[in-house]
Design a protein around this motif. Structure first.
Motif, mmCIF file in Angstrom:
data_model
loop_
_atom_site.group_PDB
_atom_site.id
_atom_site.type_symbol
_atom_site.label_atom_id
_atom_site.label_comp_id
_atom_site.label_asym_id
_atom_site.label_seq_id
_atom_site.Cartn_x
_atom_site.Cartn_y
_atom_site.Cartn_z
ATOM 1 N N SER A 77 0.938 -1.478 0.316
ATOM 2 C CA SER A 77 -0.118 -0.109 -0.006
ATOM 3 C C SER A 77 0.614 1.077 -0.115
ATOM 4 C CB SER A 77 -0.461 -0.237 1.000
ATOM 5 O OG SER A 77 -0.410 0.174 2.200
ATOM 6 N N VAL A 78 0.330 2.288 -0.158
ATOM 7 C CA VAL A 78 0.979 3.827 -0.313
ATOM 8 C C VAL A 78 0.237 4.400 1.456
ATOM 9 C CG1 VAL A 78 1.561 6.143 -1.373
ATOM 10 C CG2 VAL A 78 0.233 4.092 -2.690
ATOM 11 N N TYR A 81 2.614 4.534 4.217
ATOM 12 C CA TYR A 81 3.762 6.152 3.897
ATOM 13 C C TYR A 81 2.570 7.031 4.577
ATOM 14 C CZ TYR A 81 7.194 3.198 1.665
ATOM 15 O OH TYR A 81 7.739 2.094 1.088
ATOM 16 N N LEU A 94 2.690 8.219 -9.132
ATOM 17 C CA LEU A 94 3.498 6.648 -8.614
ATOM 18 C C LEU A 94 4.486 5.769 -10.122
ATOM 19 C CD1 LEU A 94 0.200 5.504 -7.005
ATOM 20 C CD2 LEU A 94 1.995 6.538 -5.763
ATOM 21 N N PHE A 100 7.301 2.231 -5.739
ATOM 22 C CA PHE A 100 5.678 2.030 -6.269
ATOM 23 C C PHE A 100 5.740 1.395 -7.877
ATOM 24 C CE2 PHE A 100 4.932 5.678 -3.531
ATOM 25 C CZ PHE A 100 4.814 4.514 -1.719
ATOM 26 N N LYS A 103 3.958 -1.787 -8.503
ATOM 27 C CA LYS A 103 3.063 -2.409 -8.076
ATOM 28 C C LYS A 103 1.162 -2.572 -8.752
ATOM 29 C CE LYS A 103 4.545 -1.945 -3.700
ATOM 30 N NZ LYS A 103 5.025 -2.917 -2.779
ATOM 31 N N TYR A 115 -1.554 9.908 -6.195
ATOM 32 C CA TYR A 115 -2.108 10.020 -4.597
ATOM 33 C C TYR A 115 -1.859 10.829 -3.463
ATOM 34 C CZ TYR A 115 -1.697 7.795 -0.146
ATOM 35 O OH TYR A 115 -2.176 7.282 0.770
#
Length: 410
Positions: A77-78, A81, A94, A100, A103, A115
């Motif tokens: 997951s982001v 962070y 990303l 990332f 991903k 994001y």
């Protein structure tokens, strides 16, 4: 990947305890936060928004807009962070970030690039998850939009706490009807604040002529008012003429957590993890008691952490089996939970560390990161409920966790 690369808050155990105190059923809140998830996307002009809660190993998406997703490994997951930040976490592209770019949601559909995440912070300062917005194109969010996003994040926390209070209220009505007036007063204040906040946001939106935003703010306003009406109904029920009927209604709503429902929720929540790792996952119940109502306090948190841990240490082709039995003892009913796997096993030193509440982090069979807090949390929760935990394990054969929890049945 080394576990040292995983971003872990300094207060991780305290954070997980705060999340567990909310006693959230991760499969049961899509509708609760649907208007807020949609509002976040409309406010920011993004295609996707997610309401994510992060436990020791998993990111649970309890509501979404624009992307049908329910969970992913925390390490993928982001938002892991975002909970490290005090204000927000933003990535412009990303696909250009080494953390990332590979991903699945960046390299494949929906191919997100942008994001922006806001931590979901409780009043105690514990960051239990994140409200995030994503898009296939880079965005620039004006300060006004960011402030609205923060207000939405605060509303999410308020609703989570309100839900917990209402669940407690139902239980209290079942166990002692005389507590209903006090609990109703406890929820009336914060609920009034929710409605007032929604009114302020709505007025601000009118000044800015954000017609589409106003539509969803109205939904928030109505939702808050409906819960306030419930509080008023419970307060009025203190009158002798209405006490019995309202308490009976609340008791009926609170009933319904049985072994069969427990089994269905575990299969829904953890079946996808088993499928992802090609593990056979079974949940069994005792037929004679599978329809008896009992308290569900912390059961999903305890059992879920054990299941996630077992799957982490079970190789592809292995099995994780959960057995649920409600033992109707004359002195005190007991719920027996067994989680066994065909994984790598735990050393004697490791078992003792778990039983002492000092479990440490190790990597899983599929390269999963270990955060070292899930089993310590289980031990804490079992102790707090007056239960007992036992572990048997053999290297290369598997591990079995046995939990015994005293219960109130209805």
């Amino acid at each position: 990947m080394s576990t040292s690369n995983a971003p872990v808050p300094a207060n991780e155990m305290e954070r997980l305890l705060g999340l567990s105190e909310l006693d959230i059923d991760y499969s049961d809140h899509q509708v609760t936060f649907q208007d807020l998830a949609k509002l976040a996307a409309k406010v920011t002009g993004t295609r996707i928004s997610l309401v994510n809660l992060i436990d020791s190993l998993t990111q649970w998406t309890i509501s979404n807009y624009g992307l049908d997703i329910e969970q992913m490994l925390r390490e993928d997951s982001v938002c892991q962070y975002t909970i490290m930040e005090s204000d927000h976490f933003e990535i412009g592209d990303l696909s250009a970030d080494d953390r990332f770019k590979d991903k699945f949601y960046v390299a494949g559909a929906p191919n997100v690039k942008y994001y922006y995440g806001i931590p979901l912070r409780t009043s105690e300062g514990l960051q239990i998850g994140a409200l995030c917005v994503l898009d296939q194109e880079r965005k620039t969010l004006e300060p006004e939009k960011i402030e609205l996003l923060k207000i939405i994040a605060d509303e999410i926390i308020a609703r989570l706490k309100t839900h917990k209070v209402l669940e407690n209220l139902k239980s209290k009505l079942l166990e002692a009807r005389q507590t209903q007036k006090k609990v109703a007063h406890d929820i009336r204040g914060p609920l009034g604040g929710i409605v007032g906040l929604a009114q302020i946001i709505r007025d601000q939106g009118d000044e800015n002529r954000m017609d589409e935003v106003l539509e969803f703010i109205n939904l928030i306003h109505k939702s808050g008012n409906s819960i306030l009406d419930l509080a008023e109904e419970i307060l009025e029920s203190h009158n002798e003429k209405t006490t019995s009927a309202v308490a009976q209604k609340a008791a009926t709503n609170a009933q319904g957590f049985t072994l069969m429902i427990f089994k269905d929720k575990l299969e829904k929540l953890y079946g996808p993890q088993a499928k992802h790792k090609n593990i056979r996952f079974e949940v069994n119940t005792s037929p004679l008691t599978e329809h008896i109502n009992f308290s569900k306090s912390k059961l999903l948190q305890i059992t879920g952490n054990l299941i996630s841990n077992s799957m982490k240490f079970t190789p592809a082709g292995g099995t994780v089996t959960v057995d649920l039995h409600l033992l109707i003892d004359p002195a005190k009913p007991v719920l027996h939970i067994s989680v066994r796997d065909t994984g790598v096993g735990i050393s004697e030193e490791g078992m003792q560390a778990i039983l002492l509440g000092n479990a440490s982090s190790t990597g899983g069979t599929g390269g999963e990161q270990g955060f070292g807090f899930g089993l310590a949390l289980v031990k804490h929760l079992v102790d707090s409920l007056g239960g007992k935990i036992g572990i048997t394990s053999e290297a290369g054969v598997g591990t079995r966790f046995e939990i015994h929890l005293p219960q109130n049945i209805y």
